[in-house]
Design a protein around this motif. Structure first.
Motif, PDB file in Angstrom:
ATOM      1  N   LEU A 227       0.927  -1.208  -0.034  1.00  0.00           N
ATOM      2  CA  LEU A 227      -0.100  -0.087   0.080  1.00  0.00           C
ATOM      3  C   LEU A 227       1.023   1.250  -0.197  1.00  0.00           C
ATOM      4  O   LEU A 227       1.893   1.287   0.897  1.00  0.00           O
ATOM      5  N   ASP A 228       0.605   2.234  -0.994  1.00  0.00           N
ATOM      6  CA  ASP A 228       1.636   3.409  -1.075  1.00  0.00           C
ATOM      7  C   ASP A 228       0.822   4.528  -0.671  1.00  0.00           C
ATOM      8  O   ASP A 228      -0.128   4.631  -0.457  1.00  0.00           O
TER       9      ASP A 228
ATOM     10  N   ALA B  50     -10.879  -6.637  -0.147  1.00  0.00           N
ATOM     11  CA  ALA B  50     -10.182  -6.842   1.379  1.00  0.00           C
ATOM     12  C   ALA B  50      -9.215  -5.541   1.890  1.00  0.00           C
ATOM     13  O   ALA B  50      -9.254  -5.359   3.029  1.00  0.00           O
ATOM     14  N   LEU B  51      -8.960  -4.561   0.940  1.00  0.00           N
ATOM     15  CA  LEU B  51      -7.904  -3.806   1.386  1.00  0.00           C
ATOM     16  C   LEU B  51      -9.008  -2.308   1.987  1.00  0.00           C
ATOM     17  O   LEU B  51      -8.741  -1.430   2.169  1.00  0.00           O
ATOM     18  N   GLY B  52     -10.368  -2.570   1.249  1.00  0.00           N
ATOM     19  CA  GLY B  52     -11.030  -1.266   1.440  1.00  0.00           C
ATOM     20  C   GLY B  52     -10.637  -0.349   0.255  1.00  0.00           C
ATOM     21  O   GLY B  52     -10.973   0.907   0.783  1.00  0.00           O
ATOM     22  N   LEU B  53     -10.370  -0.688  -0.635  1.00  0.00           N
ATOM     23  CA  LEU B  53      -9.751   0.406  -1.735  1.00  0.00           C
ATOM     24  C   LEU B  53     -10.900   0.253  -2.959  1.00  0.00           C
ATOM     25  O   LEU B  53     -11.609  -1.024  -3.147  1.00  0.00           O
TER      26      LEU B  53
ATOM     27  N   CYS C  18      -3.968  -9.225   1.707  1.00  0.00           N
ATOM     28  CA  CYS C  18      -4.724  -7.938   1.976  1.00  0.00           C
ATOM     29  C   CYS C  18      -5.372  -7.695   3.319  1.00  0.00           C
ATOM     30  O   CYS C  18      -5.378  -6.529   3.467  1.00  0.00           O
ATOM     31  N   ASP C  19      -5.703  -8.673   3.748  1.00  0.00           N
ATOM     32  CA  ASP C  19      -6.551  -8.812   5.179  1.00  0.00           C
ATOM     33  C   ASP C  19      -5.167  -8.351   6.049  1.00  0.00           C
ATOM     34  O   ASP C  19      -5.551  -7.463   6.910  1.00  0.00           O
ATOM     35  N   LYS C  20      -4.157  -8.788   6.048  1.00  0.00           N
ATOM     36  CA  LYS C  20      -2.838  -8.738   6.862  1.00  0.00           C
ATOM     37  C   LYS C  20      -2.562  -6.964   6.844  1.00  0.00           C
ATOM     38  O   LYS C  20      -2.468  -6.445   7.595  1.00  0.00           O
ATOM     39  N   LEU C  21      -2.566  -6.668   5.461  1.00  0.00           N
ATOM     40  CA  LEU C  21      -2.108  -5.446   5.384  1.00  0.00           C
ATOM     41  C   LEU C  21      -2.930  -4.248   5.757  1.00  0.00           C
ATOM     42  O   LEU C  21      -2.713  -3.136   6.356  1.00  0.00           O
ATOM     43  N   ARG C  22      -4.328  -4.567   5.742  1.00  0.00           N
ATOM     44  CA  ARG C  22      -5.450  -3.586   6.024  1.00  0.00           C
ATOM     45  C   ARG C  22      -5.359  -3.491   7.567  1.00  0.00           C
ATOM     46  O   ARG C  22      -5.324  -2.354   8.277  1.00  0.00           O
ATOM     47  N   GLN C  23      -5.062  -4.681   8.159  1.00  0.00           N
ATOM     48  CA  GLN C  23      -4.787  -4.674   9.575  1.00  0.00           C
ATOM     49  C   GLN C  23      -3.645  -3.826  10.125  1.00  0.00           C
ATOM     50  O   GLN C  23      -3.644  -3.117  11.042  1.00  0.00           O
ATOM     51  N   GLN C  24      -2.649  -3.929   9.284  1.00  0.00           N
ATOM     52  CA  GLN C  24      -1.369  -3.225   9.380  1.00  0.00           C
ATOM     53  C   GLN C  24      -1.653  -1.486   9.380  1.00  0.00           C
ATOM     54  O   GLN C  24      -1.239  -0.913  10.234  1.00  0.00           O
TER      55      GLN C  24
ATOM     56  N   VAL D 226     -12.651   0.208  10.372  1.00  0.00           N
ATOM     57  CA  VAL D 226     -13.014  -0.650   9.127  1.00  0.00           C
ATOM     58  C   VAL D 226     -12.245   0.503   8.025  1.00  0.00           C
ATOM     59  O   VAL D 226     -12.079   1.752   8.488  1.00  0.00           O
ATOM     60  N   VAL D 227     -12.192  -0.215   6.837  1.00  0.00           N
ATOM     61  CA  VAL D 227     -11.825   0.571   5.676  1.00  0.00           C
ATOM     62  C   VAL D 227     -12.508   0.573   4.491  1.00  0.00           C
ATOM     63  O   VAL D 227     -12.856  -0.730   4.246  1.00  0.00           O
ATOM     64  N   SER D 228     -12.777   1.599   3.879  1.00  0.00           N
ATOM     65  CA  SER D 228     -13.716   1.498   2.886  1.00  0.00           C
ATOM     66  C   SER D 228     -13.610   2.699   1.613  1.00  0.00           C
ATOM     67  O   SER D 228     -13.345   3.870   2.370  1.00  0.00           O
ATOM     68  N   ALA D 229     -13.432   2.417   0.557  1.00  0.00           N
ATOM     69  CA  ALA D 229     -13.062   3.273  -0.446  1.00  0.00           C
ATOM     70  C   ALA D 229     -11.967   4.130   0.028  1.00  0.00           C
ATOM     71  O   ALA D 229     -11.737   5.336  -0.297  1.00  0.00           O
ATOM     72  N   GLY D 230     -11.023   3.488   0.275  1.00  0.00           N
ATOM     73  CA  GLY D 230      -9.782   4.061   0.677  1.00  0.00           C
ATOM     74  C   GLY D 230      -9.682   4.958   1.843  1.00  0.00           C
ATOM     75  O   GLY D 230      -8.789   5.715   2.196  1.00  0.00           O
ATOM     76  N   ARG D 231     -10.594   4.679   2.844  1.00  0.00           N
ATOM     77  CA  ARG D 231     -10.941   5.552   3.971  1.00  0.00           C
ATOM     78  C   ARG D 231     -10.881   4.494   4.990  1.00  0.00           C
ATOM     79  O   ARG D 231     -11.736   3.880   5.235  1.00  0.00           O
ATOM     80  N   LEU D 232     -10.027   4.942   6.260  1.00  0.00           N
ATOM     81  CA  LEU D 232      -9.984   4.360   7.679  1.00  0.00           C
ATOM     82  C   LEU D 232     -11.253   5.007   8.460  1.00  0.00           C
ATOM     83  O   LEU D 232     -10.912   6.405   8.660  1.00  0.00           O
ATOM     84  N   HIS D 233     -12.227   4.247   9.077  1.00  0.00           N
ATOM     85  CA  HIS D 233     -12.911   5.028  10.026  1.00  0.00           C
ATOM     86  C   HIS D 233     -13.432   4.179  11.201  1.00  0.00           C
ATOM     87  O   HIS D 233     -13.492   2.986  10.832  1.00  0.00           O
ATOM     88  N   VAL D 234     -14.005   4.715  12.299  1.00  0.00           N
ATOM     89  CA  VAL D 234     -14.417   3.906  12.973  1.00  0.00           C
ATOM     90  C   VAL D 234     -15.757   3.418  12.718  1.00  0.00           C
ATOM     91  O   VAL D 234     -16.713   4.275  12.122  1.00  0.00           O
ATOM     92  N   ASN D 235     -16.035   2.291  12.720  1.00  0.00           N
ATOM     93  CA  ASN D 235     -17.310   1.569  12.503  1.00  0.00           C
ATOM     94  C   ASN D 235     -18.385   2.355  13.270  1.00  0.00           C
ATOM     95  O   ASN D 235     -18.507   2.560  14.220  1.00  0.00           O
ATOM     96  N   GLY D 236     -19.395   2.796  12.528  1.00  0.00           N
ATOM     97  CA  GLY D 236     -20.634   3.391  13.115  1.00  0.00           C
ATOM     98  C   GLY D 236     -20.351   4.979  13.486  1.00  0.00           C
ATOM     99  O   GLY D 236     -21.065   5.799  13.854  1.00  0.00           O
ATOM    100  N   ASP D 237     -18.908   5.597  13.075  1.00  0.00           N
ATOM    101  CA  ASP D 237     -18.579   6.627  13.398  1.00  0.00           C
ATOM    102  C   ASP D 237     -17.988   7.376  12.258  1.00  0.00           C
ATOM    103  O   ASP D 237     -16.675   7.372  12.213  1.00  0.00           O
ATOM    104  N   PRO D 238     -18.690   7.536  10.926  1.00  0.00           N
ATOM    105  CA  PRO D 238     -17.836   7.626   9.592  1.00  0.00           C
ATOM    106  C   PRO D 238     -16.939   8.827   9.891  1.00  0.00           C
ATOM    107  O   PRO D 238     -15.859   9.224   9.084  1.00  0.00           O
TER     108      PRO D 238
END
Lengths: 306, 700
Positions: free
Chosen positions: B336-337, B366-369, B406-412, B434-446
């Motif tokens: 992931l760059d 898996a990466l949320g990208l 990808c799961d591991k990398l997302r976790q990293q 969680v990661v979605s569309a390239g953004r990390l956020h708290v689940n339930g609090d985007p």
């Protein structure tokens, strides 16, 4: 080796790749003004030698006057090839006998005197009529079968001027000179193919039977044109493909039809005469029965049953 | 002939006259009815012969199946280039490591000195699962001429320069009671092979588990003919056997006047009777129900030739096919760059199933990208190992590795964010992010979150050789290889490959997917080309001598071909297996290259400096996981018990994983099954090349 004319190149380039043909000189004729389809004074059609197969097939005059020509063209080769290949080139194309194209095999057509590997070889697709001990290869063209049925003329231009040759005399049976496919003289060029006027209405059509439904040469085929007036067949033009060393006109079938009324029995009886004189080889005996059925079905399709 | 233009090479080849002492060849099994055949592969349960003797209904059929030639739209072609003592080959191959191993063996080189690249296979169908002589010839010509050499087989050369599905003579005797319940089946299978190799495939499996019956006896022999060696094609063995068994079942149904589907339902097994194990998947009853409904099965007139549409005869039939859900070891690297994009790599192939697309989808998911921000690359022996691109296992094998990596990398990335004081996610529970569309956020609090780009840009560090100057990258997998740590500095040009991977390297066994031994290759059941197969006897007859000299002169090549094939679980001649142990381990992912450890150490340190304490632990843990693997070092093949059994020559049969599919179709009389499609693709290499053409004129 002498020179060759080249137009669409769909046959010649393949043969050069396989080193079957190795012309010293290629003369590109594709810019010559031979791309017209014209109605003749007597109401026939003249198709320029450089008219592409696809153009000829789609031409309104061809389609309405001689559907058998359109159908034969459209059942030939592939769309890509039909867009490149010309009418003149089509009737000049050489056999698809695998031994002709395999330069390691004996072939009198390619190398006179070397023998014929097909005689004792794999000859399922080969000819059953018009053969000789020298050669049993079929002529591959579909539209040539329609031209043969319709008794077309080939117009030629050469050093000695213009001349016309009946289609039946243009393509040569192998005899003892299988290396000669056409009755062309040195330097002669096809300028057009003329389909003579036939009494109208003329119903016609082409049936092609082959191992696969597309992009394949015929095992058997039939070109049929009928002029029926008052329920009586006044004119019948029939030829078969896939069975002869040249497109095979079937005069015995034609004679049997003239003056008769359409019926399933008539089609069957006429088609019985389609394979007269056939000499099958080890693997193509099936073509005798297949040819009869092909002719019968196409007579029925064109002539209908009352 | 090698020349600077194709035309010159062709012309030169045409001037060569080769003389052979011709002998009468035998290319048709029918001519070899009484020929001595090889030792049979056998299988038996119960007493089939006795059961047949006492069966109320006995039937005996022999099926002859024509050879199917491989001749995909995209012919085989190779470009070979030497850079000093390193060899780079662009090849049509379904397995870059197979080609790499073979070339290394032929030329006596370390596998690391051979790089094989195959980003697009074109139509494969199994034909590119073996390294053919022309690949070696291209490499040899390049070595001798000291120039890159390109060699493309002509269509005609494909008939003898590659393999084919062998012709079969398959005799089956079956016994049943009056109600169609099978009691016994005896299979006597004969298949053609070459005089110089024995090729066998999994033709016996369907007869052991497609239908329930107490008594089965099978014998499978090969008949050596004057032909080149067969190879896998589309559902190898399975397709052949299914055709025979299903045809025999139709004969029985017709004989007894039982509906063909009803007959099969009466013989439907509850478990795999060859092993006693349950099927992983077998929905055949459901298939029959849905298929019969959709095709109007019960409206059909079962009387042959009873239904017409004009000049066409209309028939409705059914048959079942069977194939195992095989899986094999695979690895992938994921990075992931800082620009928010990810690069995923695995040395898999794409012969048309859409490996590029499916792996990109998996990784993006898996990466949320978004897919646009994920690049998947394949087909290079410098990439993490993947199994041969065949056997219908690429998705299950490579896909599992990609998914895991990808799961591991997302976790990293999540771990990095929650440990970063400047991140809005600082202090959050990683499990809540969680990661979605390239953004990390708290689940339930985007609202509480940031983009991967923001996170990685903030965690930038100077890089030594990346032109961009400063980047931050997260990665899992074997990035080190392209930098040459693997086997010393590599002189391979890495153009375009991992062009941004020069900063942070986290070497870890990202995703080793364990698998049982391979039973066979290639799923599906289409026939790429419907040949007039008898014509085939004539073409090889004249063509083969040209190749024979090559084969005899390239003994190392042949030996390697045995071994490479044997790693796929197919016992060939069984010799020379020792030679393949190391490559086999490598391919299997049992032992990832030990040098990875060297990369892991410093990289781990770098990560520790960069990341928070928890993150360093994570990596340390991964490095440690790798430890025992590396310790095995040069351990013999026996470390992998199942694979060892394969190498010993046993037939590997998948114990539990079976998928059964049903096809019901409707055909017009005179229309055979239509040919399968092929994948149109191409890759070009822009460089000065030489051209090779082999062949010439033979004089009997």
């Amino acid at each position: 080796m002498r020179g060759r004319y080249i137009a669409g190149g769909t046959t010649l380039v393949d043969l050069m790749r396989e080193t079957v043909e190795r012309p010293e000189t290629l003369v590109d004729i594709s810019a010559l003004p031979l791309r017209e389809v014209t109605v003749t004074e007597r109401g026939g059609l003249r198709i320029g030698a450089l008219v592409r197969m696809a153009e000829a097939a789609a031409h309104p005059k061809v389609r309405t006057l001689y559907p058998v020509v359109s159908q034969a063209l459209e059942l030939s080769a592939s769309a890509q090839l039909r867009n490149m290949a010309t009418i003149g080139g089509n009737i000049m194309q050489r056999t698809r006998c695998a031994y002709f194209r395999d330069v390691t095999a004996a072939c009198n057509k390619r190398e006179p005197g070397s023998g014929c590997a097909a005689l004792e070889g794999f000859n399922r697709t080969h000819a059953i009529v018009g053969t000789s001990r020298q050669c049993v290869a079929t002529h591959p063209s579909d539209v040539a079968v329609a031209f043969a049925a319709l008794e077309a003329r080939v117009h030629l231009l050469g050093p000695d001027g213009e001349r016309g040759v009946a289609f039946a005399d243009f393509l040569l049976k192998p005899g003892s000179t299988p290396n000669r496919d056409q009755s062309l003289r040195q330097g002669e060029l096809i300028t057009s193919v003329e389909i003579p006027a036939h009494p109208r209405p003329l119903k016609s059509g082409y049936l092609k039977v082959r191992d696969r439904q597309s992009y394949e040469f015929p095992l058997t085929s039939a070109a049929v044109a009928l002029h029926v007036r008052g329920g009586v067949i006044h004119e019948a033009k029939v030829a078969a493909g896939g069975v002869g060393t040249v497109p095979w006109k079937l005069p015995a079938v034609e004679r049997h039809l003239i003056g008769e009324r359409s019926s399933q029995a008539l089609w069957t009886q006429a088609a019985e005469r389609a394979a007269h004189g056939a000499r099958p080889l080890a693997h193509n005996r099936f073509k005798i029965e297949l040819l009869k059925r092909t002719v019968e079905r196409q007579l029925r399709i064109v002539g209908g049953t009352p | 002939m090698v020349a600077t233009t194709l035309e010159a090479a062709q012309h030169a080849a045409s001037l060569v006259t080769a003389a052979y002492d011709a002998e009468q060849p035998t290319t048709d099994m029918a001519d070899m009815a009484d020929a001595p055949a090889g030792e049979p592969q056998t299988y038996a349960r119960g007493d089939a012969d006795q059961a047949l003797d006492s069966a109320a209904v006995r039937m005996e059929m022999t099926y002859r199946l024509a050879r199917n030639q491989h001749n995909a739209l995209e012919p085989h072609a190779t470009i070979a280039r030497w850079d000093g003592d390193k060899l780079t080959v662009w090849d049509k191959t379904q397995w870059v490591f197979g080609t790499q191993m073979e070339l290394a063996t032929v030329f006596g080189m370390a596998p690391e000195s051979v790089r094989v690249i195959s980003p697009f296979v074109g139509g494969g169908f199994g034909s590119a699962l073996r390294t053919w002589p022309h690949v070696v010839i291209a490499a040899l010509a390049a070595r001798e001429t000291k120039r890159p050499v390109k060699l493309a087989l002509t269509r005609r050369q494909l008939y003898f320069g590659t393999g084919f599905r062998p012709a079969y003579q398959y005799a089956v005797r079956l016994g049943s009671d009056r109600r169609g319940r099978l009691t016994a089946m005896v299979h006597d299978v004969r298949a053609e092979t070459s005089r110089y190799e024995t090729f066998m495939e999994s033709v016996l499996v369907p007869g052991q588990m497609l239908y329930s019956m107490p008594n089965v006896r099978q014998a499978y022999r090969t008949v050596p003919l004057d032909v080149n060696t067969p190879l896998y094609m589309r559902g190898p063995g399975y397709t052949t056997a299914s055709y025979v068994i299903e045809s025999a079942m139709d004969e029985l149904a017709h004989h007894l006047g039982i509906d063909p589907i009803e007959l099969r339902l009466r013989n439907e097994p509850d478990a795999d009777e060859s092993s006693g194990l349950p099927f992983s998947t077998r929905k055949l009853r459901e298939c029959y129900a849905v298929g019969a409904r959709e095709f109007g099965w019960h409206r059909r007139n079962p009387q042959p030739r009873s239904t017409r549409d004009g000049d066409w005869l209309i028939g409705t039939g059914m048959a079942a096919g069977v194939y195992d859900t095989a899986r094999n070891d695979a690895q992938a690297s994921v990075r992931l760059d800082a620009d928010g994009t990810a690069l995923v790599q695995s040395a898999a192939g794409d012969m048309g199933p859409g490996t590029y697309t499916s792996q990109t989808q998996l990784a993006a998911d898996a990466l949320g990208l978004t897919m646009r921000n994920v690049t998947f690359r394949l087909g290079d022996s410098l990439m993490p190992p993947a199994p041969p691109h065949g056997g219908s296992w690429t998705m299950a094998s490579v896909g599992s590795a990609v998914r895991d990596g990808c799961d591991k990398l997302r976790q990293q990335a999540i771990e990095l964010a929650v440990a970063d004081e400047k991140s809005p996610l600082h202090g959050a529970d990683p499990a809540d992010v969680v990661v979605s569309a390239g953004r990390l956020h708290v689940n339930g609090d985007p609202a509480r979150g940031e983009t991967c780009q923001q996170l990685l840009t903030r965690n930038e560090r100077p890089t030594s050789n990346a032109p961009a100057g400063r980047e931050c990258t997260l990665g899992v997998g074997d990035f080190d290889e392209v930098e040459g740590i693997h086997g010393g500095p590599a002189s391979f040009p890495v153009d375009g490959l991992l062009d941004r991977a020069h900063d942070l390297h986290v070497a870890a066994a990202a995703a080793d997917v364990a698998a049982h031994p391979l039973a066979d290759l290639l799923g599906g059941a289409g026939v790429p080309f419907l040949d007039a197969a008898d014509a085939g006897h004539d073409l090889p007859r004249r063509a083969e001598p040209a190749l024979e000299g090559v084969l005899l002169d390239e003994r190392p090549l042949q030996r390697m071909q045995f071994t490479v094939l044997a790693t796929w679980g197919e016992p060939l001649d069984g010799g020379d297996l020792g030679a393949l142990q190391a490559p086999c381990q490598r391919q299997a992912g049992v032992d990832p290259p030990p040098v990875d450890q060297d990369g892991a150490g410093p990289a781990g340190t770098g990560v520790a400096a960069l990341l928070g304490a928890g993150q360093a632990e994570l990596f340390a843990q991964q490095v440690q996981q790798r430890g025992p693997v590396v310790d095995r070092g040069g351990a013999p093949l026996a470390v992998h018990g199942q694979r060892d059994a394969t190498a010993g020559g046993a037939t590997a049969v998948p114990p539990t994983s079976i998928v059964v599919a049903m096809n019901v179709w409707r055909v017009g009389a005179g229309a055979g099954p239509s040919g399968g499609g092929s994948y149109d693709s191409g890759s070009s290499v822009d460089m000065p090349t030489l051209f090779v053409r082999f062949g010439g004129r033979s004089v009997d």
